[in-house]
Write an enzyme that holds these catalytic residues in place. Structure first.
Site, PDB file in Angstrom:
ATOM      1  N   CYS A   2       0.846  -1.190   0.000  1.00 52.89           N
ATOM      2  CA  CYS A   2       0.000   0.000   0.000  1.00 52.89           C
ATOM      3  C   CYS A   2       0.882   1.240   0.000  1.00 52.89           C
ATOM      4  O   CYS A   2       1.886   1.301   0.698  1.00 52.89           O
ATOM      5  CB  CYS A   2      -0.942   0.087   1.196  1.00 52.89           C
ATOM      6  SG  CYS A   2      -2.095  -1.254   1.303  1.00 52.89           S
ATOM      7  N   ARG A  27       3.788  -0.487  -4.858  1.00 57.12           N
ATOM      8  CA  ARG A  27       3.518  -0.980  -3.508  1.00 57.12           C
ATOM      9  C   ARG A  27       2.193  -1.728  -3.412  1.00 57.12           C
ATOM     10  O   ARG A  27       1.897  -2.364  -2.394  1.00 57.12           O
ATOM     11  CB  ARG A  27       3.500   0.189  -2.523  1.00 57.12           C
ATOM     12  CG  ARG A  27       4.789   0.958  -2.483  1.00 57.12           C
ATOM     13  CD  ARG A  27       4.669   2.111  -1.535  1.00 57.12           C
ATOM     14  NE  ARG A  27       4.590   1.642  -0.164  1.00 57.12           N
ATOM     15  CZ  ARG A  27       5.635   1.476   0.615  1.00 57.12           C
ATOM     16  NH1 ARG A  27       6.832   1.754   0.182  1.00 57.12           N
ATOM     17  NH2 ARG A  27       5.489   1.047   1.850  1.00 57.12           N
ATOM     18  N   TRP A  75      -2.774  -2.810  -1.592  1.00 59.30           N
ATOM     19  CA  TRP A  75      -2.484  -4.236  -1.680  1.00 59.30           C
ATOM     20  C   TRP A  75      -3.321  -4.859  -0.572  1.00 59.30           C
ATOM     21  O   TRP A  75      -3.059  -4.652   0.617  1.00 59.30           O
ATOM     22  CB  TRP A  75      -0.996  -4.510  -1.461  1.00 59.30           C
ATOM     23  CG  TRP A  75      -0.641  -5.955  -1.651  1.00 59.30           C
ATOM     24  CD1 TRP A  75      -0.352  -6.587  -2.816  1.00 59.30           C
ATOM     25  CD2 TRP A  75      -0.536  -6.953  -0.628  1.00 59.30           C
ATOM     26  NE1 TRP A  75      -0.073  -7.903  -2.591  1.00 59.30           N
ATOM     27  CE2 TRP A  75      -0.181  -8.169  -1.265  1.00 59.30           C
ATOM     28  CE3 TRP A  75      -0.723  -6.944   0.757  1.00 59.30           C
ATOM     29  CZ2 TRP A  75       0.003  -9.351  -0.553  1.00 59.30           C
ATOM     30  CZ3 TRP A  75      -0.532  -8.128   1.454  1.00 59.30           C
ATOM     31  CH2 TRP A  75      -0.175  -9.313   0.801  1.00 59.30           C
ATOM     32  N   ASN A  99      -1.692   2.390   5.665  1.00 68.22           N
ATOM     33  CA  ASN A  99      -0.822   1.301   5.199  1.00 68.22           C
ATOM     34  C   ASN A  99      -0.395   0.529   6.430  1.00 68.22           C
ATOM     35  O   ASN A  99       0.132   1.114   7.377  1.00 68.22           O
ATOM     36  CB  ASN A  99       0.394   1.908   4.476  1.00 68.22           C
ATOM     37  CG  ASN A  99       1.474   0.881   4.211  1.00 68.22           C
ATOM     38  OD1 ASN A  99       1.215  -0.316   4.112  1.00 68.22           O
ATOM     39  ND2 ASN A  99       2.712   1.345   4.100  1.00 68.22           N
ATOM     40  N   GLY A 100      -0.625  -0.777   6.430  1.00 66.12           N
ATOM     41  CA  GLY A 100      -0.260  -1.593   7.594  1.00 66.12           C
ATOM     42  C   GLY A 100      -1.416  -2.500   7.963  1.00 66.12           C
ATOM     43  O   GLY A 100      -2.306  -2.748   7.143  1.00 66.12           O
ATOM     44  N   GLU A 480      15.793 -19.493  -6.516  1.00 70.57           N
ATOM     45  CA  GLU A 480      15.474 -18.189  -7.107  1.00 70.57           C
ATOM     46  C   GLU A 480      14.800 -18.360  -8.473  1.00 70.57           C
ATOM     47  O   GLU A 480      13.839 -17.662  -8.796  1.00 70.57           O
ATOM     48  CB  GLU A 480      16.765 -17.355  -7.198  1.00 70.57           C
ATOM     49  CG  GLU A 480      16.634 -16.007  -7.854  1.00 70.57           C
ATOM     50  CD  GLU A 480      15.632 -15.062  -7.198  1.00 70.57           C
ATOM     51  OE1 GLU A 480      15.112 -15.367  -6.119  1.00 70.57           O
ATOM     52  OE2 GLU A 480      15.336 -14.027  -7.815  1.00 70.57           O
ATOM     53  N   LYS A 484      11.090 -17.004  -9.368  1.00 69.86           N
ATOM     54  CA  LYS A 484      10.815 -16.110 -10.497  1.00 69.86           C
ATOM     55  C   LYS A 484       9.672 -16.673 -11.325  1.00 69.86           C
ATOM     56  O   LYS A 484       8.747 -15.970 -11.691  1.00 69.86           O
ATOM     57  CB  LYS A 484      12.044 -15.948 -11.411  1.00 69.86           C
ATOM     58  CG  LYS A 484      13.176 -15.116 -10.912  1.00 69.86           C
ATOM     59  CD  LYS A 484      12.896 -13.646 -10.780  1.00 69.86           C
ATOM     60  CE  LYS A 484      12.221 -13.313  -9.481  1.00 69.86           C
ATOM     61  NZ  LYS A 484      13.026 -13.095  -8.305  1.00 69.86           N
ATOM     62  N   GLU A 487       6.256 -16.498  -9.529  1.00 67.19           N
ATOM     63  CA  GLU A 487       5.743 -15.142  -9.356  1.00 67.19           C
ATOM     64  C   GLU A 487       5.071 -14.601 -10.604  1.00 67.19           C
ATOM     65  O   GLU A 487       4.040 -13.955 -10.512  1.00 67.19           O
ATOM     66  CB  GLU A 487       6.898 -14.177  -9.002  1.00 67.19           C
ATOM     67  CG  GLU A 487       7.392 -14.294  -7.596  1.00 67.19           C
ATOM     68  CD  GLU A 487       8.388 -13.189  -7.266  1.00 67.19           C
ATOM     69  OE1 GLU A 487       9.471 -13.164  -7.882  1.00 67.19           O
ATOM     70  OE2 GLU A 487       8.090 -12.356  -6.411  1.00 67.19           O
ATOM     71  N   HIS A 503      15.178 -38.338  -2.301  1.00 65.08           N
ATOM     72  CA  HIS A 503      14.609 -38.497  -0.963  1.00 65.08           C
ATOM     73  C   HIS A 503      13.121 -38.163  -0.933  1.00 65.08           C
ATOM     74  O   HIS A 503      12.574 -37.893   0.141  1.00 65.08           O
ATOM     75  CB  HIS A 503      15.392 -37.635   0.037  1.00 65.08           C
ATOM     76  CG  HIS A 503      16.828 -38.024   0.123  1.00 65.08           C
ATOM     77  ND1 HIS A 503      17.240 -39.227   0.677  1.00 65.08           N
ATOM     78  CD2 HIS A 503      17.956 -37.421  -0.324  1.00 65.08           C
ATOM     79  CE1 HIS A 503      18.556 -39.319   0.584  1.00 65.08           C
ATOM     80  NE2 HIS A 503      19.016 -38.243  -0.022  1.00 65.08           N
ATOM     81  N   LYS A 599       5.596  -4.810  -4.663  1.00 65.63           N
ATOM     82  CA  LYS A 599       7.059  -4.698  -4.662  1.00 65.63           C
ATOM     83  C   LYS A 599       7.639  -4.574  -3.258  1.00 65.63           C
ATOM     84  O   LYS A 599       8.692  -5.119  -2.969  1.00 65.63           O
ATOM     85  CB  LYS A 599       7.444  -3.477  -5.503  1.00 65.63           C
ATOM     86  CG  LYS A 599       8.928  -3.292  -5.697  1.00 65.63           C
ATOM     87  CD  LYS A 599       9.483  -4.275  -6.689  1.00 65.63           C
ATOM     88  CE  LYS A 599      10.981  -4.219  -6.797  1.00 65.63           C
ATOM     89  NZ  LYS A 599      11.534  -5.498  -7.281  1.00 65.63           N
TER      90      LYS A 599
END
Ligand code: M6R
Length: 604
Positions: A2, A27, A75, A99-100, A480, A484, A487, A503, A599
Site C-alpha cells: 500500500c 507498492r 495491496w 498502510n499496515g 530463485e 521467479k 511469481e 529423498h 514490490k
C-alpha cells in the site's frame, strides 16, 4: 505494501495526489482512491485495478485553491479488492488512508457495531475513521480525538486522516509502516510512503520515527513522539531530480532490468576493487573485531541471496554463517550472542519482517549491517552500517538486478572478511578480484541466447510443475529460478538441491514434470549430472543448462565455458530469469505487476 500520499496547499491537489500514487503503484495495485477536502466539501473517488482506472474516473474532476487531500494505492490485506474496500475509508465527516494492519480491529469493530456504527467495508482500516469520530463526540478538539484513536490502535500503520471538523489540517501517525513529510518553499505540506513522490516537490523531508503522530496546517507541522512529547522535525535534503525508470523500448521493466544487470553490476563494483584488495568505504576492519559468526536474515529473493552468501562466507572467509527467513526469526525467541554480526538484506529496505529482525538484533546489542538498494530506507537508517547495492530503481515486482547486485556485494564482502581473517592467500584474493571484474560480462544478454530461450519457452506452458535443481551455491539459484517462475507465470515450481530429489520429490517425476537442471562445469559437475540422469531415467522432461553438452536432456541451453563457477552462476541466473520472463509473456500475464504481489512488503 500500500502506498499513501497527502498534500495540503494551494496547487492542483488532484494532480499532486495522482502523480504521487503513480510513483507508489509498485507498492500495491489492486485498487486506488483519493479524497480531497476543499471549501468544506469532500470529493472522493475510488477505482478497482490499476491507477489508470482512477485517473479515468477523475478526469472531469478539478481542484482549485487551498485543499487537503489524501490518496492510497492498495495491496489487499483485509477484504477483497473492491471499490468499497479501497481507501480512503469514510466515516460521517472524515476520510482515512492507511498502510499496515490494525491487529485489534476486530475488537474495536465489535464495540463500534454494538454502538450502532454501520461499516461499509471489510477492511481493518475502517475502524480508524469510526473510532476517531466516536472519540470526537467526547471532545471538541479533533487532534485530541485523533491522539486518543492512535493510542487505541495496535499493529502497524502509517495513517493520514482529514476531517470536516478541522478542515485545513491533515492528521498523521506512523508506527511500523514507512512515512515521511516534506515542506516546500511556500510552506505547503506533502506526505508519502517513500521519498520518490516528493522529489521535485520539496527539497527537504522529515522521516517519521515509529510512534510519531501529529498534524499539519497551513502554518504548522506539529509532531509528537511515542512518549507524547512534542518534537522538532529533523529535515534531510532530497535529490533535486527524479530518477524515473522508463522501459526504453523493452516490453517490460523486468526485461529491461535483466538487460541492465551488466551495467549495474559494474556500478556495484565501482571503487570497491583494487588490484589486490576489496575496499568498502562503508566498513572498516574494526567493525569485524570480536565477530565470530555471521547471521543473515531476509525474505524472498533477498533470502536466496543470503543462502548464496552463506556458501561464500564459509568457503572463503571461513566464518560460521547461518541464514534465517525473517518472518520465522522474529517469533522464535532466537539466541543471540554479541560476537555475531547480524546482516539483513533487502532491495527495498522496508520489508516489515526483515526490518523487525534488524530492530530485534539492535536491541540485543549485536552489530548490524544492511545490504540494501534504497538509500534512506528504514533499514539503512537503523542499521549500524549499510552497503548500497547500486542497482538503480527496480520496477518489476519480480526482482532481478537487485538479486544480481546483492550476490556481487556478498562475493566482495566474503573476500573482505577473508582479508581480515587471512583465510585466503593473497594470490587467491587477487584471482577472485580479477574474476569479479568479469561478472558484468558474464551477465551480458546475448541475442542468440535470448532467442533460443524465447523459442524454447513455448514448450513449458503446461505440465503439473517445475523442479529447478542445483548443487552448492546453485541450489539457492535454483530456488530463485523457481520463485521467479512462480511469481510471474503462476505455474507451480520448486527449487531443490539436486541430491535431495531421490529423498522424495522424484516420486513426482513423469513427462509432465519439467526439471530445469543447473549443471555448472566448474562445481560438482559429475555429482549434479548423476542426479539429473536419475530424473531422466524416470522420464521427467529435462531442460539442462550447462556449458557441457548433455545428451540425456530433452532441451539444452548451452552456456559459455567459463573459468570459475561463480561466472557460470551469474550467466545461469540470466538464463532462468529470461526463461521465466518468456513463459510469462507467452501466458499473457502482466510481467511487471503480477497478481497478488507488491514490490515492497511492509506488512507482516
Ligand atoms: O525488498 P526486499 O528485498 O526486502 O523484498 C523481499 C521480498 O519481498 C522480495 O524479494 C520478493 O520475494 C520479490 N518479489 C522477489 O522477486
Amino acid at each position: 505494501m500500500c502506498g499513501i500520499v497527502g498534500y495540503l496547499g494551494q496547487k492542483n491537489t488532484k494532480e499532486i495526489l495522482l502523480n504521487g500514487l503513480k510513483e507508489l503503484e509498485y507498492r500495491g495495485y489492486d485498487s486506488a482512491g483519493i479524497a480531497v477536502l476543499s471549501d468544506g466539501e469532500f470529493s472522493s473517488f475510488k477505482a478497482v485495478g490499476k491507477l489508470i482506472n482512477l485517473e479515468e474516473k477523475t478526469k472531469n474532476f478539478t481542484t482549485e485553491g487551498f485543499a487537503a487531500g489524501i490518496g492510497h494505492t492498495r495491496w489487499a490485506t483485509h477484504g477483497k479488492p473492491t471499490e468499497l474496500n479501497a481507501h480512503p475509508q469514510v466515516g460521517h465527516n472524515s476520510y482515512v488512508v492507511h498502510n499496515g494492519i490494525i491487529e485489534n480491529y476486530a475488537e474495536l469493530k465489535k464495540e463500534l457495531l454494538e454502538e450502532g456504527v454501520v461499516f461499509l467495508s471489510q477492511t481493518d482500516t475502517e475502524v480508524i475513521v469510526h473510532q476517531f469520530e466516536k472519540n470526537l463526540q467526547n471532545t471538541s478538539n479533533a487532534f485530541e480525538a485523533f491522539k486518543q484513536t492512535i493510542s487505541e490502535l495496535q499493529g502497524a500503520y502509517a495513517i493520514l486522516l482529514i476531517t470536516k471538523s478541522e478542515e485545513k489540517t491533515i492528521f498523521f501517525a506512523k508506527n511500523g509502516s514507512p512515512m515521511l513529510t516534506g515542506i516546500n518553499a511556500e510552506n505547503e505540506k506533502y506526505f508519502a510512503s517513500s521519498d520518490t513522490p516528493l522529489i521535485g516537490e520539496c527539497s527537504e523531508v522529515n522521516y517519521f520515527e515509529d510512534g510519531d503522530y501529529g498534524y499539519v496546517t497551513q502554518n504548522d507541522l506539529v509532531i509528537y513522539s511515542k512518549n507524547n512529547v512534542k518534537k522538532e522535525p529533523s529535515f534531510t535534503k532530497l535529490p533535486i531530480n527524479k530518477l524515473s525508470a522508463q522501459k526504453e523500448g523493452y516490453r517490460f521493466f523486468m526485461e529491461k532490468e535483466i538487460y541492465e544487470q551488466s551495467s549495474v553490476i559494474a556500478d556495484t563494483l565501482l571503487g570497491r576493487l583494487s588490484e589486490n584488495k576489496v575496499l568498502f568505504d562503508e566498513l572498516d576492519y574494526n567493525f569485524f573485531e570480536g565477530i565470530k559468526e555471521i547471521k543473515l536474515c531476509a525474505c524472498g529473493t533477498s533470502y536466496h541471496t543470503a543462502l548464496c552468501a552463506s556458501y561464500m562466507f564459509e568457503r572463503d572467509a571461513k566464518i560460521k554463517t547461518s541464514v534465517e527467513v525473517a518472518s520465522e526469526f522474529r517469533y522464535r525467541s532466537p539466541i543471540m550472542s554479541k560476537d555475531t554480526l547480524f546482516v539483513v538484506i533487502s532491495q527495498s529496505g522496508e520489508t516489515a519482517d526483515t526490518l523487525e529482525t534488524l530492530k530485534i538484533a539492535k536491541k540485543a546489542g549485536l552489530k548490524t549491517l544492511v545490504i540494501c538498494n534504497v538509500d534512506n530506507s528504514s533499514m539503512v537508517r537503523i542499521a549500524d552500517r549499510a552497503i548500497l547495492t547500486r542497482a538503480g530503481i527496480e520496477k518489476g515486482v519480480a526482482s532481478t538486478k537487485a538479486f544480481a547486485t546483492q550476490v556481487t556485494v556478498f562475493w566482495m564482502l566474503s573476500l573482505y572478511v577473508a582479508q581480515i581473517k587471512k583465510s585466503l592467500s593473497q594470490q587467491e584474493i587477487e584471482k577472485q578480484i580479477a574474476l569479479l571484474r568479469n561478472v558484468p560480462a558474464s551477465v551480458h544478454v546475448e541475442d542468440t541466447m535470448h532467442e533460443r530461450i524465447k523459442r524454447l519457452s513455448k514448450r513449458y506452458l503446461h505440465g503439473h510443475g517445475f523442479f529447478f535443481i542445483g548443487r552448492d551455491i546453485f541450489f539457492p539459484l535454483a530456488l530463485e529460478g523457481a520463485l521467479k517462475l512462480k511469481e510471474i507465470s503462476y505455474l507451480h515450481a520448486e527449487g531443490y538441491p539436486s541430491g535431495e530429489m531421490k529423498h522424495g520429490p522424484i516420486a513426482l517425476a513423469d513427462p509432465e514434470l519439467f526439471t530445469i537442471a543447473l549443471l555448472p562445469q566448474n562445481l560438482l559437475y559429475e555429482k549434479a549430472k548423476s542426479n539429473v540422469e536419475e530424473l531422466s531415467a524416470r522420464d521427467s522432461t529435462i531442460c539442462a543448462i550447462s556449458p557441457v553438452i548433455f545428451d540425456k536432456a530433452d532441451d539444452f541451453i548451452q552456456t559459455q565455458v567459463r573459468e570459475h563457477y561463480m561466472l557460470e552462476f551469474f550467466e545461469m541466473m540470466v538464463v532462468v530469469q529470461l526463461l521465466s520472463l518468456e513463459i510469462s509473456i507467452r501466458l499473457g500475464n502482466d510481467v511487471d505487476m503480477p497478481r497478488n504481489l507488491a514490490k515492497s512488503v511492509t506488512v507482516e
